[in-house]
Design a protein around this motif. Structure first.
Motif, PDB file in Angstrom:
ATOM      1  N   SER A  61      27.000 -48.584 -13.582  1.00 27.88           N
ATOM      2  CA  SER A  61      26.610 -47.178 -13.478  1.00 27.88           C
ATOM      3  C   SER A  61      26.560 -46.442 -14.811  1.00 27.88           C
ATOM      4  N   TYR A  62      26.852 -47.118 -15.916  1.00 24.29           N
ATOM      5  CA  TYR A  62      26.912 -46.430 -17.208  1.00 24.29           C
ATOM      6  C   TYR A  62      26.257 -47.232 -18.323  1.00 24.29           C
ATOM      7  N   MET A  63      25.638 -46.484 -19.224  1.00 24.01           N
ATOM      8  CA  MET A  63      25.077 -47.023 -20.454  1.00 24.01           C
ATOM      9  C   MET A  63      25.459 -46.035 -21.558  1.00 24.01           C
ATOM     10  N   VAL A  64      25.931 -46.532 -22.693  1.00 23.40           N
ATOM     11  CA  VAL A  64      26.444 -45.638 -23.732  1.00 23.40           C
ATOM     12  C   VAL A  64      25.701 -45.808 -25.051  1.00 23.40           C
ATOM     13  N   ASN A  65      25.752 -44.742 -25.840  1.00 21.79           N
ATOM     14  CA  ASN A  65      25.274 -44.769 -27.214  1.00 21.79           C
ATOM     15  C   ASN A  65      26.434 -45.296 -28.055  1.00 21.79           C
ATOM     16  N   ILE A  66      26.253 -46.420 -28.710  1.00 23.24           N
ATOM     17  CA  ILE A  66      27.336 -47.065 -29.442  1.00 23.24           C
ATOM     18  C   ILE A  66      27.901 -46.158 -30.530  1.00 23.24           C
ATOM     19  N   SER A  67      27.052 -45.370 -31.168  1.00 24.81           N
ATOM     20  CA  SER A  67      27.525 -44.521 -32.264  1.00 24.81           C
ATOM     21  C   SER A  67      28.400 -43.368 -31.781  1.00 24.81           C
ATOM     22  N   LYS A  68      28.393 -43.060 -30.488  1.00 21.41           N
ATOM     23  CA  LYS A  68      29.210 -41.971 -29.942  1.00 21.41           C
ATOM     24  C   LYS A  68      30.549 -42.451 -29.391  1.00 21.41           C
ATOM     25  N   LEU A  69      30.777 -43.753 -29.414  1.00 19.69           N
ATOM     26  CA  LEU A  69      31.992 -44.337 -28.852  1.00 19.69           C
ATOM     27  C   LEU A  69      33.222 -43.935 -29.665  1.00 19.69           C
ATOM     28  N   ASP A  70      34.230 -43.367 -28.984  1.00 15.59           N
ATOM     29  CA  ASP A  70      35.455 -42.931 -29.662  1.00 15.59           C
ATOM     30  C   ASP A  70      36.607 -43.901 -29.466  1.00 15.59           C
ATOM     31  N   VAL A  71      36.831 -44.349 -28.209  1.00 18.02           N
ATOM     32  CA  VAL A  71      37.970 -45.203 -27.882  1.00 18.02           C
ATOM     33  C   VAL A  71      37.493 -46.359 -27.009  1.00 18.02           C
ATOM     34  N   LEU A  72      37.966 -47.558 -27.328  1.00 21.00           N
ATOM     35  CA  LEU A  72      37.720 -48.734 -26.496  1.00 21.00           C
ATOM     36  C   LEU A  72      39.077 -49.251 -26.048  1.00 21.00           C
ATOM     37  N   ALA A  73      39.352 -49.149 -24.748  1.00 22.25           N
ATOM     38  CA  ALA A  73      40.623 -49.609 -24.195  1.00 22.25           C
ATOM     39  C   ALA A  73      40.371 -50.832 -23.325  1.00 22.25           C
ATOM     40  N   GLU A  74      41.397 -51.279 -22.627  1.00 28.47           N
ATOM     41  CA  GLU A  74      41.298 -52.512 -21.832  1.00 28.47           C
ATOM     42  C   GLU A  74      40.252 -52.414 -20.719  1.00 28.47           C
ATOM     43  N   GLY A  75      40.312 -51.381 -19.916  1.00 27.68           N
ATOM     44  CA  GLY A  75      39.386 -51.283 -18.787  1.00 27.68           C
ATOM     45  C   GLY A  75      38.481 -50.077 -18.814  1.00 27.68           C
ATOM     46  N   HIS A  76      38.493 -49.353 -19.946  1.00 31.02           N
ATOM     47  CA  HIS A  76      37.641 -48.178 -20.045  1.00 31.02           C
ATOM     48  C   HIS A  76      37.331 -47.870 -21.508  1.00 31.02           C
ATOM     49  N   LEU A  77      36.429 -46.936 -21.704  1.00 29.40           N
ATOM     50  CA  LEU A  77      36.131 -46.433 -23.030  1.00 29.40           C
ATOM     51  C   LEU A  77      35.986 -44.926 -22.943  1.00 29.40           C
ATOM     52  N   GLU A  78      35.998 -44.267 -24.083  1.00 29.63           N
ATOM     53  CA  GLU A  78      35.921 -42.810 -24.103  1.00 29.63           C
ATOM     54  C   GLU A  78      34.861 -42.350 -25.089  1.00 29.63           C
ATOM     55  N   ILE A  79      34.102 -41.364 -24.621  1.00 28.80           N
ATOM     56  CA  ILE A  79      33.132 -40.679 -25.467  1.00 28.80           C
ATOM     57  C   ILE A  79      33.441 -39.199 -25.307  1.00 28.80           C
ATOM     58  N   GLY A  80      33.853 -38.572 -26.376  1.00 28.54           N
ATOM     59  CA  GLY A  80      34.350 -37.202 -26.268  1.00 28.54           C
ATOM     60  C   GLY A  80      35.625 -37.249 -25.445  1.00 28.54           C
ATOM     61  N   ARG A  81      35.683 -36.487 -24.395  1.00 25.81           N
ATOM     62  CA  ARG A  81      36.836 -36.526 -23.488  1.00 25.81           C
ATOM     63  C   ARG A  81      36.505 -37.214 -22.174  1.00 25.81           C
ATOM     64  N   LYS A  82      35.307 -37.775 -22.060  1.00 25.98           N
ATOM     65  CA  LYS A  82      34.869 -38.433 -20.838  1.00 25.98           C
ATOM     66  C   LYS A  82      35.335 -39.888 -20.830  1.00 25.98           C
ATOM     67  N   VAL A  83      36.043 -40.274 -19.786  1.00 25.31           N
ATOM     68  CA  VAL A  83      36.496 -41.654 -19.611  1.00 25.31           C
ATOM     69  C   VAL A  83      35.433 -42.400 -18.813  1.00 25.31           C
ATOM     70  N   ILE A  84      34.959 -43.500 -19.360  1.00 24.20           N
ATOM     71  CA  ILE A  84      33.895 -44.296 -18.741  1.00 24.20           C
ATOM     72  C   ILE A  84      34.455 -45.674 -18.440  1.00 24.20           C
ATOM     73  N   PRO A  85      34.287 -46.149 -17.200  1.00 27.20           N
ATOM     74  CA  PRO A  85      34.803 -47.481 -16.867  1.00 27.20           C
ATOM     75  C   PRO A  85      34.053 -48.573 -17.632  1.00 27.20           C
ATOM     76  N   LEU A  86      34.768 -49.632 -17.964  1.00 31.90           N
ATOM     77  CA  LEU A  86      34.196 -50.783 -18.659  1.00 31.90           C
ATOM     78  C   LEU A  86      34.394 -52.001 -17.774  1.00 31.90           C
ATOM     79  N   SER A  87      33.300 -52.565 -17.297  1.00 33.38           N
ATOM     80  CA  SER A  87      33.426 -53.725 -16.410  1.00 33.38           C
ATOM     81  C   SER A  87      33.621 -54.998 -17.226  1.00 33.38           C
ATOM     82  N   LYS A  88      34.274 -55.958 -16.622  1.00 38.45           N
ATOM     83  CA  LYS A  88      34.574 -57.214 -17.308  1.00 38.45           C
ATOM     84  C   LYS A  88      33.307 -57.959 -17.706  1.00 38.45           C
TER      85      LYS A  88
END
Length: 101
Positions: A61-88
């Motif tokens: 359900s999500y596609m991101v602009n790589i240059s806007k990526l702030d945080v990459l965590a285990e099961g999610h990533l963040e752009i600004g204050r928005k938490v976006i799920p990251l599928s395996k």
């Protein structure tokens, strides 16, 4: 740049202004720094039109602009204050596209 139909007119969006795209059934929401744009198109069809050097799919359900990526965590990533799920299934693709130290 791309043009999107918004409130009865065509607006120009710079690719660098797009933070992420979110699927909503047969619609796609483009989230930019200025606002949101709802398109009557699927995320899959928009994915084929956007440059793969800038955008990467991270979830069904999500596609991101790589240059806007702030945080990459285990099961999610963040752009600004928005938490976006990251599928395996997309995680390795994303990590391969990032420059890490």
């Amino acid at each position: 740049r791309v043009f999107v139909r918004h409130k009865g007119k065509m607006e120009k969006l710079l690719l660098t202004d797009i933070r992420f795209l979110e699927a909503d059934r047969n619609y796609c929401r483009i989230i930019t720094e200025k606002g949101d744009y709802l398109l009557s198109s699927t995320l899959k069809s928009i994915e084929q039109k956007l440059p793969k050097s800038i955008f990467v799919r991270v979830h069904r359900s999500y596609m991101v602009n790589i240059s806007k990526l702030d945080v990459l965590a285990e099961g999610h990533l963040e752009i600004g204050r928005k938490v976006i799920p990251l599928s395996k299934s997309y995680k390795n693709l994303l990590i391969g596209r990032l420059h890490t130290i």
